[in-house]
Motif scaffolding. Sequence first.
Motif, short mmCIF file in Angstrom:
data_model
loop_
_atom_site.label_atom_id
_atom_site.label_comp_id
_atom_site.label_asym_id
_atom_site.label_seq_id
_atom_site.Cartn_x
_atom_site.Cartn_y
_atom_site.Cartn_z
N LEU A 171 132.87 119.31 69.13
CA LEU A 171 133.98 119.25 70.12
C LEU A 171 135.05 119.76 69.40
O LEU A 171 135.66 119.33 68.56
CB LEU A 171 133.99 118.04 70.57
N SER A 172 135.69 120.80 70.05
CA SER A 172 137.04 121.14 69.57
C SER A 172 137.89 121.69 70.66
O SER A 172 137.46 121.91 71.65
CB SER A 172 136.87 122.49 68.71
N PHE A 173 139.24 121.72 70.33
CA PHE A 173 140.13 121.98 71.37
C PHE A 173 141.04 123.12 70.88
O PHE A 173 141.81 122.82 69.76
CB PHE A 173 141.16 120.55 71.85
N VAL A 174 141.55 124.10 71.76
CA VAL A 174 142.46 125.12 71.41
C VAL A 174 143.65 124.77 72.25
O VAL A 174 143.57 124.64 73.35
CB VAL A 174 141.73 126.46 71.34
N GLY A 175 144.91 125.00 71.65
CA GLY A 175 146.01 124.98 72.52
C GLY A 175 146.64 123.69 73.13
O GLY A 175 147.27 123.52 74.11
N LEU A 176 146.30 122.56 72.44
CA LEU A 176 146.90 121.20 72.94
C LEU A 176 148.52 121.05 72.45
O LEU A 176 149.12 120.14 73.11
CB LEU A 176 146.19 119.92 72.23
N LEU A 177 148.97 122.06 71.73
CA LEU A 177 150.31 121.73 71.00
C LEU A 177 151.12 122.18 71.93
O LEU A 177 151.25 123.00 72.88
CB LEU A 177 150.26 122.61 69.54
N TRP A 178 152.61 121.86 71.74
CA TRP A 178 153.58 122.30 72.48
C TRP A 178 155.02 122.42 71.59
O TRP A 178 154.71 122.18 70.68
CB TRP A 178 154.07 121.20 73.62
N LYS A 179 155.71 123.13 72.34
CA LYS A 179 156.92 123.91 71.55
C LYS A 179 156.62 124.76 70.46
O LYS A 179 156.61 124.60 69.58
CB LYS A 179 157.80 122.86 71.27
N VAL A 180 155.55 125.80 70.78
CA VAL A 180 154.85 126.77 70.02
C VAL A 180 154.83 128.05 70.51
O VAL A 180 155.27 128.29 71.89
CB VAL A 180 153.54 126.67 69.78
#
Length: 108
Positions: A21-30
């Motif tokens: 299971l993996s996630f792309v794009g959870l980050l913010w201020k990027v």
Amino acid sequence: MFFKVQISLSHIFPPALAPWLSFVGLLWKVVPFPLFEFQSKWIAGTLCGRLSLPSPKEMMADIQAFYSSMEASGTPKRYTHNMAGYQFEYDDWLAAQCGCLPTEEWRK
């Protein structure tokens, strides 16, 4: 800054479910799209066996250290995925893991 890069593993892979299971794009201020590309390359490399992850135990230890650091500095947990100030270090770390060139200076 080392702990921030290590905790960034959990921005993509939850330790108990990695690498399936993996996630792309959870980050913010990027700056999103170069980051998404590096994350996707790293996921693909991990799934095909070319890249390896630390053990779930090591990943959990890094997560606990990160949250302890956040708590000590008074940073709320809602800022866990806030990459302001170190996105390009993270991008370059991901690029190195994948065997890619680092982020171009003009993007930084």
